[in-house]
Design a protein around this motif. Structure first.
Motif, short mmCIF file in Angstrom:
data_model
loop_
_atom_site.label_atom_id
_atom_site.label_comp_id
_atom_site.label_asym_id
_atom_site.label_seq_id
_atom_site.Cartn_x
_atom_site.Cartn_y
_atom_site.Cartn_z
N THR A 112 0.95 -1.04 -0.04
CA THR A 112 -0.03 -0.03 -0.02
C THR A 112 0.71 1.14 0.17
N PRO A 113 0.40 2.42 -0.23
CA PRO A 113 1.19 3.58 -0.23
C PRO A 113 1.76 3.95 1.05
N ARG A 114 1.07 3.52 2.24
CA ARG A 114 1.48 3.77 3.43
C ARG A 114 2.67 3.16 3.69
N ARG A 115 2.73 1.72 3.38
CA ARG A 115 3.79 0.95 3.80
C ARG A 115 5.00 1.23 2.67
N LEU A 116 4.67 1.62 1.24
CA LEU A 116 5.81 1.99 0.54
C LEU A 116 6.51 2.85 1.27
N LEU A 117 5.79 4.01 1.48
CA LEU A 117 6.34 5.55 1.81
C LEU A 117 7.00 5.28 3.06
N SER A 118 6.76 4.64 3.99
CA SER A 118 7.25 4.22 5.52
C SER A 118 8.35 3.38 5.36
N HIS A 119 8.62 2.53 4.24
CA HIS A 119 9.87 1.62 3.98
C HIS A 119 9.17 0.44 4.93
N VAL A 138 9.04 -5.79 -9.13
CA VAL A 138 8.28 -5.91 -7.45
C VAL A 138 7.68 -7.29 -7.77
N ARG A 139 6.99 -7.43 -8.87
CA ARG A 139 6.27 -8.90 -8.78
C ARG A 139 7.34 -10.03 -8.49
N GLY A 140 8.54 -9.98 -8.99
CA GLY A 140 9.37 -11.06 -8.81
C GLY A 140 10.48 -10.88 -7.39
N ALA A 141 10.00 -9.78 -6.74
CA ALA A 141 10.98 -9.70 -5.60
C ALA A 141 10.54 -10.67 -4.61
N ASP A 142 11.70 -11.08 -3.84
CA ASP A 142 11.89 -11.89 -2.52
C ASP A 142 11.61 -11.03 -1.28
N LEU A 143 10.66 -10.87 -0.62
CA LEU A 143 10.49 -9.85 0.38
C LEU A 143 11.39 -10.37 1.60
N VAL A 144 11.92 -9.21 2.01
CA VAL A 144 12.87 -9.49 3.12
C VAL A 144 12.02 -9.60 4.46
N CYS A 145 10.73 -9.20 4.58
CA CYS A 145 10.07 -9.49 5.84
C CYS A 145 8.62 -9.34 5.44
N PRO A 146 7.56 -9.75 6.29
CA PRO A 146 6.24 -9.55 5.80
C PRO A 146 5.79 -8.08 5.65
N PRO A 147 5.10 -7.59 4.74
CA PRO A 147 4.77 -6.10 4.73
C PRO A 147 4.04 -5.97 6.24
N GLY A 148 4.41 -4.45 6.45
CA GLY A 148 3.81 -4.11 7.70
C GLY A 148 4.48 -4.45 8.76
N SER A 149 5.47 -5.59 8.84
CA SER A 149 6.16 -5.83 10.06
C SER A 149 7.48 -5.38 10.69
N TYR A 153 14.77 -0.35 4.50
CA TYR A 153 14.84 0.79 3.40
C TYR A 153 14.80 0.08 2.02
N SER A 154 13.89 0.90 1.26
CA SER A 154 13.75 0.27 -0.16
C SER A 154 13.66 1.24 -1.20
N ASN A 155 14.61 1.31 -2.09
CA ASN A 155 14.63 2.28 -3.37
C ASN A 155 13.65 1.55 -4.30
N LEU A 156 13.40 0.23 -4.39
CA LEU A 156 12.40 -0.21 -5.14
C LEU A 156 10.91 0.00 -4.86
N GLY A 157 10.64 0.20 -3.51
CA GLY A 157 9.50 0.67 -2.91
C GLY A 157 9.06 2.08 -3.40
N TYR A 158 10.19 2.85 -3.43
CA TYR A 158 9.74 4.39 -3.96
C TYR A 158 9.70 4.23 -5.71
N ALA A 159 10.34 3.54 -6.15
CA ALA A 159 10.07 3.24 -7.59
C ALA A 159 8.52 3.00 -7.94
N LEU A 160 7.98 2.26 -7.03
CA LEU A 160 6.55 1.74 -7.13
C LEU A 160 5.84 3.06 -6.78
#
Length: 432
Positions: A112-119, A138-149, A153-160
């Motif tokens: 979500t925008p909230r999670r993307l903006l807050s890394h 983004v579709r192919g990315a391996d998550l480093v932790c469950p979203p929101g947990s 820091y994510s440059n890819l998140g800001y690309a999205l």
């Protein structure tokens, strides 16, 4: 030098002129081998701008108040501000899945925008393929932790986030950031590759001084780091976040500036909002962001309570250390900036055998291993950082290859001897 105004030292009740600030800036640039630097301060409605040195070590053109310095990740604050303007206009919802905004399938609904903006999206720091399309990465990315947990820091998140802005506005990211934020704030847009952009420089070596460095940023990551601004421009960006109604209404600004629960940006700041960092001072919290591009270091601090903004740019790799010294001297001149020097180092302890191994964030590996001399090193994406030291509070330090100094760089996560992750530069990497 353009007209400059006087500041004021409340602690001594003596006037602090622009000359004082210039003297401090020039002296510290010499100490740290930084070719050129700018300092801008907005306080009590008065804006002071000073600069020193040159834009390019070899061409020797003087740094001036309008010199545009690649600001690296402070671009994210601009991107986040644009996104929050769209939220204020009801064109974007903070908790709507990104896939719904884009009208595509295959994206995790937890992005979500909230999670993307807050890394806190769980996306890795960078795309595996910087030439690929954002959605593919983004579709192919391996998550480093469950979203929101957790914070990572994510440059890819800001690309999205940039893709969301483009989808909502029908403009490119550059067009949107210029039309919605920069020009209304009277900021002349410039980018890392613009002809008028200042060159970055490496660390000073020998009599040749610091070596100029060309900027290299793939188009995919423009929303995360493409802007080049002067310190005076950064003050105008900071002015947007002083808490007064303007581009952002009060309610939206409060949402953006509020500290996100669970977002712990260890080593970067004391907390994080939606695209903006929190730095705890003695009496209040400052907002802001730091940014490094290729051979530049830039810093922005905003004190809403004191209606004060401080911005610093340097076109040298040693700019971060210069900023640490500069902020100390500015505090002595009456600016109550938060002290962001590394926390006290606790007692070193042996590294348990179980914590050796490789940890991964996207395509980047962080490996703890022994070296041929019996010591321990941290290898980050193939670059070796010697003399890895673990401390009893689980923080780690390495020897900076450029300066030779012992430098805190992160911490291990999990039980001693059974670490589940390493956190370096605010980025989580899980054990492989």
């Amino acid at each position: 030098m353009p007209p400059i105004r006087e500041g004021y030292d409340r602690s001594s009740r003596n006037p602090v002129t622009a000359t004082h600030f210039h003297e401090v800036l020039a002296r510290l640039a010499g100490v740290h081998g930084v070719p050129g630097a700018q300092l801008a301060i907005l306080r009590d409605g008065t804006k002071t701008v000073v600069q020193t040195g040159v834009e390019h070590q070899e061409r020797r053109r003087p740094m001036d108040a309008a010199s545009a310095v690649p600001i690296g990740s402070i671009t994210k604050l601009a991107t986040a501000t644009v996104a929050m303007v769209l939220v204020a206009d009801d064109d974007l919802e903070l908790d709507q899945p990104a896939g719904e905004v884009l009208g595509v399938t295959g994206l995790d609904d937890r992005f979500t925008p909230r999670r993307l903006l807050s890394h806190t999206s769980g996306l890795p720091s960078d795309p595996a393929d910087v030439t690929a399309a954002c959605l593919r990465e983004v579709r192919g990315a391996d998550l480093v932790c469950p979203p929101g947990s957790a914070f990572s820091y994510s440059n890819l998140g800001y690309a999205l986030v940039g893709s969301l802005i483009e989808s909502v506005t029908g403009m490119t990211w550059r067009e949107a950031v210029e039309a919605i934020l920069l020009r209304p704030s009277k900021i002349e847009p410039a980018y890392a590759e613009s002809p008028r952009t200042v060159s970055g420089h490496g660390h000073a070596t020998g009599q040749g001084g610091a070596r100029p460095i060309e900027q290299a940023l793939p188009p995919l990551l423009e929303p995360a780091g493409a802007l080049a601004l002067s310190a005076g421009d950064l003050v105008e960006l900071g002015r947007v976040h002083l808490g007064k109604p303007g581009l952002l209404d009060v309610v939206t600004a409060a949402d953006m500036h509020g500290r996100v629960p669970g977002a712990e940006p260890f080593g970067l700041a004391d907390g994080w909002g939606l695209g903006i960092a929190h730095y705890d001072g003695e009496d209040d919290v400052w907002l802001g962001h730091d940014g490094t591009a290729d051979g530049t270091s830039c810093h922005l601090r905003i004190d809403q309570a004191g209606a004060c903004v401080v911005a610093f740019t340097a076109n040298g790799a040693a700019g971060t250390r210069m900023w640490q010294d500069l902020s100390t001297e500015l505090r002595a001149l009456g600016l109550e900036l938060p002290d962001q020097r590394p926390r006290a180092i606790t007692r070193p302890v042996p590294i348990p055998a179980g914590d050796f191994g490789t940890y991964r964030n996207g395509a980047i590996d962080y490996t703890i291993r022994a070296d041929e001399d019996g010591g321990t090193v941290l290898v980050v994406d193939g670059e070796v950082f010697p003399d890895l030291t673990l401390h009893e509070d689980a923080t780690i330090a390495v020897r900076d290859p450029a300066t030779g100094d012992a430098t805190p760089c992160g911490r291990l996560r999990g039980t001693s001897g059974e670490a589940t992750a390493i956190e370096v530069g605010g980025r989580l990497a899980g054990r492989r």
